[in-house]
Write a protein that holds these residues in place. Sequence first.
Motif, PDB file in Angstrom:
ATOM      1  N   HIS A   1       0.833  -1.203   0.000  1.00 21.65           N
ATOM      2  CA  HIS A   1       0.000   0.000   0.000  1.00 21.65           C
ATOM      3  C   HIS A   1       0.869   1.255   0.000  1.00 21.65           C
ATOM      4  N   PRO A   2       0.464   2.296  -0.727  1.00 24.01           N
ATOM      5  CA  PRO A   2       1.261   3.532  -0.723  1.00 24.01           C
ATOM      6  C   PRO A   2       1.253   4.256   0.618  1.00 24.01           C
ATOM      7  N   ASN A   3       0.259   3.960   1.460  1.00 26.73           N
ATOM      8  CA  ASN A   3       0.186   4.611   2.763  1.00 26.73           C
ATOM      9  C   ASN A   3       1.122   3.917   3.757  1.00 26.73           C
ATOM     10  N   VAL A   4       2.021   4.688   4.335  1.00 27.68           N
ATOM     11  CA  VAL A   4       3.029   4.142   5.248  1.00 27.68           C
ATOM     12  C   VAL A   4       2.386   3.513   6.475  1.00 27.68           C
ATOM     13  N   TYR A   5       1.356   4.152   7.001  1.00 28.58           N
ATOM     14  CA  TYR A   5       0.715   3.656   8.221  1.00 28.58           C
ATOM     15  C   TYR A   5       0.119   2.268   8.001  1.00 28.58           C
ATOM     16  N   ILE A   6      -0.592   2.094   6.892  1.00 28.96           N
ATOM     17  CA  ILE A   6      -1.235   0.804   6.627  1.00 28.96           C
ATOM     18  C   ILE A   6      -0.185  -0.292   6.466  1.00 28.96           C
ATOM     19  N   ARG A   7       0.893   0.017   5.771  1.00 32.36           N
ATOM     20  CA  ARG A   7       1.976  -0.979   5.650  1.00 32.36           C
ATOM     21  C   ARG A   7       2.535  -1.335   7.023  1.00 32.36           C
ATOM     22  N   GLY A   8       2.789  -0.310   7.823  1.00 33.06           N
ATOM     23  CA  GLY A   8       3.419  -0.534   9.121  1.00 33.06           C
ATOM     24  C   GLY A   8       2.572  -1.370  10.062  1.00 33.06           C
ATOM     25  N   VAL A   9       1.280  -1.035  10.177  1.00 38.92           N
ATOM     26  CA  VAL A   9       0.429  -1.788  11.108  1.00 38.92           C
ATOM     27  C   VAL A   9       0.212  -3.214  10.606  1.00 38.92           C
ATOM     28  N   THR A  10       0.231  -3.397   9.290  1.00 39.35           N
ATOM     29  CA  THR A  10       0.102  -4.757   8.751  1.00 39.35           C
ATOM     30  C   THR A  10       1.336  -5.586   9.089  1.00 39.35           C
ATOM     31  N   LEU A  11       2.504  -4.989   8.978  1.00 44.44           N
ATOM     32  CA  LEU A  11       3.735  -5.689   9.358  1.00 44.44           C
ATOM     33  C   LEU A  11       3.735  -6.013  10.846  1.00 44.44           C
ATOM     34  N   ARG A  12       3.236  -5.090  11.663  1.00 46.59           N
ATOM     35  CA  ARG A  12       3.152  -5.358  13.102  1.00 46.59           C
ATOM     36  C   ARG A  12       2.183  -6.502  13.379  1.00 46.59           C
ATOM     37  N   PHE A  13       1.090  -6.537  12.635  1.00 39.09           N
ATOM     38  CA  PHE A  13       0.125  -7.623  12.784  1.00 39.09           C
ATOM     39  C   PHE A  13       0.773  -8.971  12.474  1.00 39.09           C
ATOM     40  N   LEU A  14       1.593  -9.004  11.438  1.00 39.74           N
ATOM     41  CA  LEU A  14       2.243 -10.259  11.056  1.00 39.74           C
ATOM     42  C   LEU A  14       3.204 -10.756  12.129  1.00 39.74           C
ATOM     43  N   CYS A  15       3.684  -9.858  12.980  1.00 38.98           N
ATOM     44  CA  CYS A  15       4.544 -10.274  14.091  1.00 38.98           C
ATOM     45  C   CYS A  15       3.785 -11.154  15.076  1.00 38.98           C
ATOM     46  N   ARG A  16       2.467 -11.060  15.064  1.00 37.28           N
ATOM     47  CA  ARG A  16       1.655 -11.806  16.027  1.00 37.28           C
ATOM     48  C   ARG A  16       0.886 -12.951  15.374  1.00 37.28           C
ATOM     49  N   LEU A  17       1.219 -13.237  14.131  1.00 34.92           N
ATOM     50  CA  LEU A  17       0.525 -14.297  13.402  1.00 34.92           C
ATOM     51  C   LEU A  17       1.381 -15.558  13.411  1.00 34.92           C
ATOM     52  N   ASN A  18       0.747 -16.693  13.666  1.00 38.81           N
ATOM     53  CA  ASN A  18       1.480 -17.961  13.759  1.00 38.81           C
ATOM     54  C   ASN A  18       1.145 -18.941  12.642  1.00 38.81           C
ATOM     55  N   GLU A  19       0.167 -18.614  11.820  1.00 40.96           N
ATOM     56  CA  GLU A  19      -0.310 -19.551  10.802  1.00 40.96           C
ATOM     57  C   GLU A  19       0.549 -19.455   9.540  1.00 40.96           C
ATOM     58  N   THR A  20       1.385 -20.454   9.326  1.00 37.40           N
ATOM     59  CA  THR A  20       2.307 -20.405   8.187  1.00 37.40           C
ATOM     60  C   THR A  20       1.575 -20.435   6.850  1.00 37.40           C
ATOM     61  N   GLU A  21       0.374 -21.031   6.820  1.00 31.37           N
ATOM     62  CA  GLU A  21      -0.383 -21.070   5.567  1.00 31.37           C
ATOM     63  C   GLU A  21      -0.750 -19.670   5.095  1.00 31.37           C
ATOM     64  N   ILE A  22      -0.934 -18.770   6.035  1.00 27.72           N
ATOM     65  CA  ILE A  22      -1.269 -17.389   5.692  1.00 27.72           C
ATOM     66  C   ILE A  22      -0.001 -16.590   5.419  1.00 27.72           C
ATOM     67  N   ILE A  23       1.038 -16.865   6.189  1.00 30.67           N
ATOM     68  CA  ILE A  23       2.269 -16.076   6.099  1.00 30.67           C
ATOM     69  C   ILE A  23       3.054 -16.370   4.825  1.00 30.67           C
ATOM     70  N   GLU A  24       3.112 -17.628   4.436  1.00 32.02           N
ATOM     71  CA  GLU A  24       4.008 -18.027   3.336  1.00 32.02           C
ATOM     72  C   GLU A  24       3.813 -17.224   2.056  1.00 32.02           C
ATOM     73  N   PRO A  25       2.571 -16.999   1.593  1.00 30.13           N
ATOM     74  CA  PRO A  25       2.420 -16.220   0.352  1.00 30.13           C
ATOM     75  C   PRO A  25       2.840 -14.756   0.493  1.00 30.13           C
ATOM     76  N   LEU A  26       2.993 -14.298   1.726  1.00 25.85           N
ATOM     77  CA  LEU A  26       3.309 -12.892   1.966  1.00 25.85           C
ATOM     78  C   LEU A  26       4.813 -12.627   2.077  1.00 25.85           C
ATOM     79  N   ILE A  27       5.617 -13.682   2.100  1.00 24.67           N
ATOM     80  CA  ILE A  27       7.052 -13.529   2.336  1.00 24.67           C
ATOM     81  C   ILE A  27       7.712 -12.552   1.355  1.00 24.67           C
ATOM     82  N   PRO A  28       7.479 -12.666   0.037  1.00 24.86           N
ATOM     83  CA  PRO A  28       8.139 -11.717  -0.879  1.00 24.86           C
ATOM     84  C   PRO A  28       7.801 -10.262  -0.578  1.00 24.86           C
ATOM     85  N   SER A  29       6.549  -9.995  -0.230  1.00 22.94           N
ATOM     86  CA  SER A  29       6.149  -8.615   0.074  1.00 22.94           C
ATOM     87  C   SER A  29       6.781  -8.131   1.370  1.00 22.94           C
ATOM     88  N   ILE A  30       6.893  -9.019   2.344  1.00 24.57           N
ATOM     89  CA  ILE A  30       7.535  -8.649   3.611  1.00 24.57           C
ATOM     90  C   ILE A  30       8.998  -8.290   3.370  1.00 24.57           C
TER      91      ILE A  30
END
Length: 265
Positions: A104-133
Motif C-alpha cells: 500500500h502507498p500509505n506508510v501507516y497501513i503498511r506498518g500496522v500490517t507488518l506489526r500484525f504479522l509479528c503476532r501471526l502464527n499460521e504459516t499457511e497465511i504467512i508463506e504467500p506474503l514472504i516476498p512482500s515482507i
Amino acid sequence: MEKSCSLLMHFDKGTPALANEIKESLEGSDVVAKVEAMKRAVMLLFNGETLPQLFITNVRYVLPSEDHTIQKLLLLYLEIIDKTGKVLPEMILISQNLRNNLQHPNVYIRGVTLRFLCRLNETEIIEPLIPSILANLEHRHPFIRRNAILAVMSIYKLPQGEQLLLDAPEMIEKSLSSEQDPSAKRNAFLMLFTCAQERAINYLLTHVDSIPEWGDLLHMVVLELIRKVCRTNCGERRENIKIIISLLNAPSNAVIYAKALLFHL
C-alpha cells in the motif's frame, strides 16, 4: 483468558451488542457506525465470545475500507479470532488483502500490517506474503523498515520459520550494515542476537570501532548480548571488554548503568 493477545480490555457481556446488530452496522456504508461495530465485536471477542458469523461479513464489507481506524480494528480482530479448524480455509481469503496492504502507498497501513504479522502464527497465511515482507526491508521510510525487520524476526522464530526464510540472518545483517535509522538498526541487531547469535557476535567484533556511534537503543541490545555471552562462555570475556570500553563515554545513564552491571558478572 486462555488465548493470548496483545491487548486486553473489560467489556460487559450483558451489554446488548448482539451479533446481528453488529453485522448490520458492518454491512452499512456509515464509517463511524462501522468503527463502533468493530469495537464492539473486538471487545466481545476479548471476553470469550466467538462470533463466527461475522468473519465473512468482515471479509466482504470491512476489508475494502480505506479508513485507517477500521483497518487497525480489523487487524486486531484477525489477531484474536480462532484461526484453526473450520475458520482457517476462510482465513486464506485475507491473504490477498494483507499482500495489498504490504504494498500500500500509505506508510501507516503498511506498518500496522507488518506489526500484525509479528503476532501471526499460521504459516499457511504467512508463506504467500514472504516476498512482500522482504521487499519492505528496503522501503525508503524507516517506519516500514523497522516493522519489516520485526516481522522477519517473528516469522523466523516460528517452528517452520527457518524453512520460510532460509537466508533471513544474512539479509538482516546486510540491512544492519547499511541502515541509518537508529530504531531499525536496533531491530536488525536484535534479530541477529535472537536468531543468529554467532553472527551477531562476529558483527560486533568486526565493527568495534564504530560501536560508540550506534546510539543508545543499539547500545542496550549490545550490552544485553555481552551479558548473555559472558554468562555462557567466560572465555570470550576479553573480547567483550573491548566493546564495553568503547562505550565508556556513552551519554545515556541507562547504558552506563548496564555497563556497571556487566562488571559484576
